[in-house]
Design a protein around this motif. Sequence first.
Motif, PDB file in Angstrom:
ATOM      1  N   VAL A 628       0.831  -1.201   0.000  1.00 33.93           N
ATOM      2  CA  VAL A 628       0.000   0.000   0.000  1.00 33.93           C
ATOM      3  C   VAL A 628       0.867   1.253   0.000  1.00 33.93           C
ATOM      4  O   VAL A 628       0.634   2.192  -0.773  1.00 33.93           O
ATOM      5  N   THR A 629       1.874   1.280   0.858  1.00 39.10           N
ATOM      6  CA  THR A 629       2.727   2.472   0.923  1.00 39.10           C
ATOM      7  C   THR A 629       3.568   2.626  -0.334  1.00 39.10           C
ATOM      8  O   THR A 629       3.882   3.756  -0.737  1.00 39.10           O
ATOM      9  N   VAL A 630       3.940   1.514  -0.956  1.00 32.73           N
ATOM     10  CA  VAL A 630       4.679   1.605  -2.220  1.00 32.73           C
ATOM     11  C   VAL A 630       3.811   2.295  -3.274  1.00 32.73           C
ATOM     12  O   VAL A 630       4.282   3.164  -4.022  1.00 32.73           O
ATOM     13  N   ALA A 631       2.532   1.897  -3.332  1.00 33.42           N
ATOM     14  CA  ALA A 631       1.623   2.542  -4.290  1.00 33.42           C
ATOM     15  C   ALA A 631       1.478   4.029  -3.986  1.00 33.42           C
ATOM     16  O   ALA A 631       1.492   4.867  -4.904  1.00 33.42           O
ATOM     17  N   VAL A 632       1.358   4.375  -2.693  1.00 31.09           N
ATOM     18  CA  VAL A 632       1.251   5.784  -2.312  1.00 31.09           C
ATOM     19  C   VAL A 632       2.521   6.534  -2.702  1.00 31.09           C
ATOM     20  O   VAL A 632       2.473   7.642  -3.247  1.00 31.09           O
ATOM     21  N   GLY A 633       3.680   5.927  -2.432  1.00 29.03           N
ATOM     22  CA  GLY A 633       4.948   6.572  -2.764  1.00 29.03           C
ATOM     23  C   GLY A 633       5.099   6.814  -4.247  1.00 29.03           C
ATOM     24  O   GLY A 633       5.550   7.887  -4.678  1.00 29.03           O
ATOM     25  N   LEU A 634       4.728   5.814  -5.043  1.00 22.29           N
ATOM     26  CA  LEU A 634       4.805   5.991  -6.495  1.00 22.29           C
ATOM     27  C   LEU A 634       3.860   7.097  -6.958  1.00 22.29           C
ATOM     28  O   LEU A 634       4.178   7.860  -7.883  1.00 22.29           O
ATOM     29  N   GLY A 635       2.701   7.196  -6.299  1.00 21.14           N
ATOM     30  CA  GLY A 635       1.766   8.258  -6.649  1.00 21.14           C
ATOM     31  C   GLY A 635       2.354   9.635  -6.393  1.00 21.14           C
ATOM     32  O   GLY A 635       2.248  10.543  -7.241  1.00 21.14           O
ATOM     33  N   PHE A 636       2.979   9.813  -5.238  1.00 23.10           N
ATOM     34  CA  PHE A 636       3.621  11.095  -4.935  1.00 23.10           C
ATOM     35  C   PHE A 636       4.739  11.392  -5.928  1.00 23.10           C
ATOM     36  O   PHE A 636       4.912  12.540  -6.375  1.00 23.10           O
ATOM     37  N   LEU A 637       5.513  10.373  -6.296  1.00 23.66           N
ATOM     38  CA  LEU A 637       6.623  10.598  -7.219  1.00 23.66           C
ATOM     39  C   LEU A 637       6.110  10.976  -8.605  1.00 23.66           C
ATOM     40  O   LEU A 637       6.653  11.885  -9.260  1.00 23.66           O
ATOM     41  N   LEU A 638       5.057  10.302  -9.052  1.00 26.27           N
ATOM     42  CA  LEU A 638       4.475  10.653 -10.349  1.00 26.27           C
ATOM     43  C   LEU A 638       3.900  12.064 -10.316  1.00 26.27           C
ATOM     44  O   LEU A 638       3.988  12.804 -11.309  1.00 26.27           O
ATOM     45  N   ALA A 639       3.326  12.423  -9.165  1.00 27.20           N
ATOM     46  CA  ALA A 639       2.805  13.791  -9.039  1.00 27.20           C
ATOM     47  C   ALA A 639       3.939  14.804  -9.136  1.00 27.20           C
ATOM     48  O   ALA A 639       3.795  15.866  -9.766  1.00 27.20           O
ATOM     49  N   ALA A 640       5.077  14.483  -8.526  1.00 30.38           N
ATOM     50  CA  ALA A 640       6.234  15.381  -8.596  1.00 30.38           C
ATOM     51  C   ALA A 640       6.699  15.548 -10.037  1.00 30.38           C
ATOM     52  O   ALA A 640       7.006  16.666 -10.491  1.00 30.38           O
ATOM     53  N   VAL A 641       6.745  14.435 -10.773  1.00 32.32           N
ATOM     54  CA  VAL A 641       7.163  14.507 -12.176  1.00 32.32           C
ATOM     55  C   VAL A 641       6.154  15.311 -12.997  1.00 32.32           C
ATOM     56  O   VAL A 641       6.529  16.127 -13.858  1.00 32.32           O
ATOM     57  N   ALA A 642       4.862  15.094 -12.721  1.00 32.35           N
ATOM     58  CA  ALA A 642       3.838  15.827 -13.463  1.00 32.35           C
ATOM     59  C   ALA A 642       3.944  17.329 -13.216  1.00 32.35           C
ATOM     60  O   ALA A 642       3.861  18.136 -14.152  1.00 32.35           O
ATOM     61  N   VAL A 643       4.120  17.716 -11.950  1.00 30.25           N
ATOM     62  CA  VAL A 643       4.283  19.133 -11.631  1.00 30.25           C
ATOM     63  C   VAL A 643       5.522  19.690 -12.325  1.00 30.25           C
ATOM     64  O   VAL A 643       5.521  20.797 -12.875  1.00 30.25           O
ATOM     65  N   HIS A 644       6.580  18.892 -12.320  1.00 34.70           N
ATOM     66  CA  HIS A 644       7.839  19.327 -12.928  1.00 34.70           C
ATOM     67  C   HIS A 644       7.674  19.553 -14.430  1.00 34.70           C
ATOM     68  O   HIS A 644       8.224  20.516 -14.984  1.00 34.70           O
ATOM     69  N   VAL A 645       6.914  18.670 -15.082  1.00 38.41           N
ATOM     70  CA  VAL A 645       6.762  18.764 -16.532  1.00 38.41           C
ATOM     71  C   VAL A 645       5.748  19.835 -16.936  1.00 38.41           C
ATOM     72  O   VAL A 645       5.959  20.586 -17.895  1.00 38.41           O
TER      73      VAL A 645
END
Length: 659
Positions: A628-645
């Motif tokens: 569960v936390t891995v999925a949450v972590g990946l979500g935050f990381l993808l959000a960071a990439v999306a904001v960055h792009v």
Amino acid sequence: MSITPQAGVAGLIAEHDGERPSRALSRRWDLGVRAAALAIALLVLEQVFRPFAQGGQFYLVVFLAATLPLVFLAYRGRRGGREDPGPLDRALAAAALVVAAYPLLGGFDAFLDRQGQLTDLDVAAGAVLLLLVLEACRRTTGWVLPVVCLAFIAFAYYGGYLPPSWAVSHAGVDFGQIINGLYNDATGFYGTPLDVAATYIVLFAIYGAVLNASGAGAFFVDISFSAFRRSRTAPGRTAAAAGFLLGTVSGSGTATTVSLGAVTWPVLRRAGYPRESAGGLLAASGIGAILSPPTLGAAAFIIAEYLETSYLQVLVWAVLPTLLYYLGIALAVEIDARRFGAKPVDVDVPGAWALLKRGGYHFLSLGVIIAFLALDVPVYSAVVYATGVAAVFALVARRGDVRGWARAMADSLALGVRGALPVVAVCAAAGVITSTITKTGLGQELASALVDLAGLLTSDPTAVLVVTAVLAAVAVSLLGLAVPVTASFIISWVVIGPALFELGVAREEAAMFIFYYAVLSEVTPPTALAAVAAAAITGGDVVKTMWRTWKYTLPAFLVPLAFVLTDNGAALLLRSSPVDSAWVFAVSAVGVAALAALTGGWLLGPARWPERVLCLPAAVALLYLQPVTVAVGLGFLLAAVAVHVLVPRFVPRGEERDA
């Protein structure tokens, strides 16, 4: 290349290492101490193949009686004191010889038979030995550990005066019984810590000295420069690789940092590295060497003894954490090269293939250790064989100069023993702590208090483990600021280890957790000895260098928490199936990448604060290693990439550049 003179390197190591510098003895005294150290080295080597028939404790008595007097001859009683031993130093050395050898004088078996019923003379000799061990520890490492030992002894003696309502109160231990536990018991002076020092650490110190005498240190630096050649990331990569290789020779994070910095700082400076960032990279690379196979730090041998497992097994446990540590450094190097606009630097060294043909044999002795351990050869035998291989190649390097080679090997044997003297003093003093904790049961009480403290902050069992682990990490790191790594591990194992066991953490994970934080104390503010030494080389601001070091080593501070927080942490130590270890490593690597983006300020390009903030929960959630936390972590990381792009498209160019 511009290389700091060897005297300057030695001076910096002496100034910033956790161990006090030894005396610069006159020729007469130096020859005497060197001869004694050589004799001890030969004794240690002989014990590998022809151990005393009287057993291991007999050998430890002989070993302490031989080494303890040398401490008073080789180390000053105070800073700025005279170089050659004075009358007091000689008197203390003589007294150390007498009281340390006292159990042998009237018959060793007769002395052991008096266990629990020591005579007044036995107690007097043991008390004097206690004072001398503490003084030897003070001379080599400072006041803190002796004061801690005295506090434990006072607690054992005066425990009966504590209020009965206190959890740590006890009936009190008679002074004669305290001395009995130290002097005539396998848990005191002659316990596991001294056994490890006399059996493993001295041998590895000798091996490192012989390997260095063969020219391995210079070869490791040259091959690191040659491997990465000319690119803007090559200087940073070279520092990390050379630090890893040099650690096999020195065994000390601070010493490796200084030796590494003397050679690589001029290159980093020419590449455009700021002083503080270069210092942080040097300190992180130096400390990484003693977190990594095939040598690790001295505490790793104690892990093997405490857990009754092979040293090879401890090396296996360290493989994936080492890869994650150097992944963090590699990513930081890549980011820094872009942020600083690092430039390629030409370094005048031969090609890698030419260097390997000329000096590749330096790797063979390291291979011998691993191969022999894999064949189930005892580690002390394996390191002796590796030392022999290094010695043979040292003769080859000297083109058959047998006389010069023999002199160099004798000096290396003596240097190995002299280099181990501070560890011997620390391990003997650590026996004071383990003995008194065993007699009073203090360790279990303190462990329960730690768990109870976590329970006051939260009632959820999972949260209690998380809070306890965080408090334990802080406690071990703070303890390591005051005492050497070996002592920090031993104290933490008997005090903090039971708290982790109580919460269901396996002994193996707990041991590696404590080991990593004990070692990382060398780069932990506000002392951070390795970072201070690096700043002395680069001329950078000390505090800023400490924080840059923390940036490079952040994965090493967070990954050990993953060992103990969930059952999946065992997979990071390769104590699970290959499939589990593979996915756990992959997830942890993504977590380390998120940490690198957070501290380095770089994703696909320069990252602003919104993206960096999102990377923090991403890394923490990923390193918790639950689906569960891995999925949450990946979500935050993808959000960071999306904001960055996406977000920079709507930000004015000036603001984007400033970020």
